[in-house]
Design an enzyme around this catalytic site. Structure first.
Site, mmCIF file in Angstrom:
data_model
loop_
_atom_site.group_PDB
_atom_site.id
_atom_site.type_symbol
_atom_site.label_atom_id
_atom_site.label_comp_id
_atom_site.label_asym_id
_atom_site.label_seq_id
_atom_site.Cartn_x
_atom_site.Cartn_y
_atom_site.Cartn_z
ATOM 1 N N HIS A 1 6.128 -4.554 -4.905
ATOM 2 C CA HIS A 1 7.490 -4.182 -4.958
ATOM 3 C C HIS A 1 7.820 -4.249 -6.610
ATOM 4 C CE1 HIS A 1 8.780 -5.625 -0.752
ATOM 5 N NE2 HIS A 1 8.032 -4.565 -0.719
ATOM 6 N N HIS B 1 11.741 1.795 -1.403
ATOM 7 C CA HIS B 1 11.016 0.635 -1.065
ATOM 8 C C HIS B 1 10.088 -0.030 -1.982
ATOM 9 C CE1 HIS B 1 8.710 -1.549 2.500
ATOM 10 N NE2 HIS B 1 8.497 -2.102 1.450
ATOM 11 N N GLU C 1 1.730 -4.464 7.784
ATOM 12 C CA GLU C 1 1.337 -3.083 7.137
ATOM 13 C C GLU C 1 0.028 -2.770 7.469
ATOM 14 O OE1 GLU C 1 3.773 -1.179 6.362
ATOM 15 O OE2 GLU C 1 5.310 -2.490 5.568
ATOM 16 N N SER D 1 -0.957 -8.817 8.000
ATOM 17 C CA SER D 1 0.378 -8.001 7.499
ATOM 18 C C SER D 1 0.627 -7.203 8.377
ATOM 19 C CB SER D 1 -0.272 -7.530 6.177
ATOM 20 O OG SER D 1 0.772 -6.374 5.891
HETATM 21 ZN ZN LIG Z 1 7.190 -3.802 1.021
#
Ligand SMILES: [Zn+2]
Length: 221
Positions: free
Chosen positions: A103, A164, A82, A80
């Site tokens: 999300h 976000h 992130e 990922s």
């Molecule tokens: Zn995201």
């Protein structure tokens, strides 16, 4: 790390794939959005979702194994985007083994009005243990963003990213998945309650008591 250790990692990869599908099925994310990691407490290795892969198609073999610095140990995909945030949180916090970025819609909305989310439901207080902070907007996926989120989060169990989405941490995949839903339910009910009248948050000492109970009973791993 061989033998028993690698067998355990195989199981954890399968579990991450299963929970990634559950994230989509329960509308915490859509398609390939969000990301999920879990640390094997024995080896310190981390199983994380691959970058940009539709979770409906993801299998155990697609889950990437990385070390706590984010270096790939096993797996054919890129981890990922992130990853710097997942590894930073897992390195800094020995009380957690799982990091989930979602999300989910109502929680995300609080990050658009930049309003911290109070604890209005017993279930949210149990899993999350306090008001959910909002991080200022910054493009995600960088070491600077990881530092911003870790700093804003402190020892909280969830955070909402400005403009976000949300992030939840916990001791296990199951507990973290429940906490992500408790966050979303709390955000949705608080939004509905504001349309009906003035929401009454739980008293802080009650939130502390509920979360202490949860840690005692569910946070062992
Ligand atoms: Zn995201």
């Amino acid at each position: 790390m061989m033998g028993k250790g690698s067998m355990r990692l195989g199981e954890l990869r399968a579990e991450v794939a299963r929970y990634a599908k559950k994230m989509v099925a329960s509308e915490l994310v859509r398609a390939a959005q969000g990301n999920l990691s879990v640390r094997d407490p024995e080896t310190g290795l981390i199983c994380i979702t691959p970058s940009g892969m539709d979770y409906d198609l993801v299998t155990a073999e697609d889950i990437v194994v990385i070390d706590e610095q984010g270096e790939v140990v096993e797996g054919a995909h890129r981890p990922s985007v992130e990853t710097p945030l997942h590894t930073l949180l897992l390195r800094r916090r020995s009380d957690i083994h799982c990091v989930m970025h979602t999300h989910s819609l109502y929680a995300t909305a609080f990050g658009v009005v930049y309003e911290p989310l109070p604890m209005v439901l017993a279930e949210s207080a149990l899993c999350l243990g306090g008001t959910i902070p909002i991080a200022p907007y910054q493009m995600s996926g960088t070491p600077e963003f990881a530092e911003l989120i870790a700093e804003t989060m402190g020892d909280a169990n969830a955070i909402i990213w400005g403009n976000h989405g949300a992030m939840v941490v916990g001791p296990s995949l199951g507990a973290t998945f429940s906490a992500a839903h408790a966050l979303e339910d709390g955000a949705q009910v608080y939004t509905l309650a504001r349309q009906l009248g003035t929401p009454v948050p739980l008293p802080p000492d009650e939130v502390t008591k509920l979360h202490a109970f949860w840690r005692e009973h569910y946070a062992r791993s």
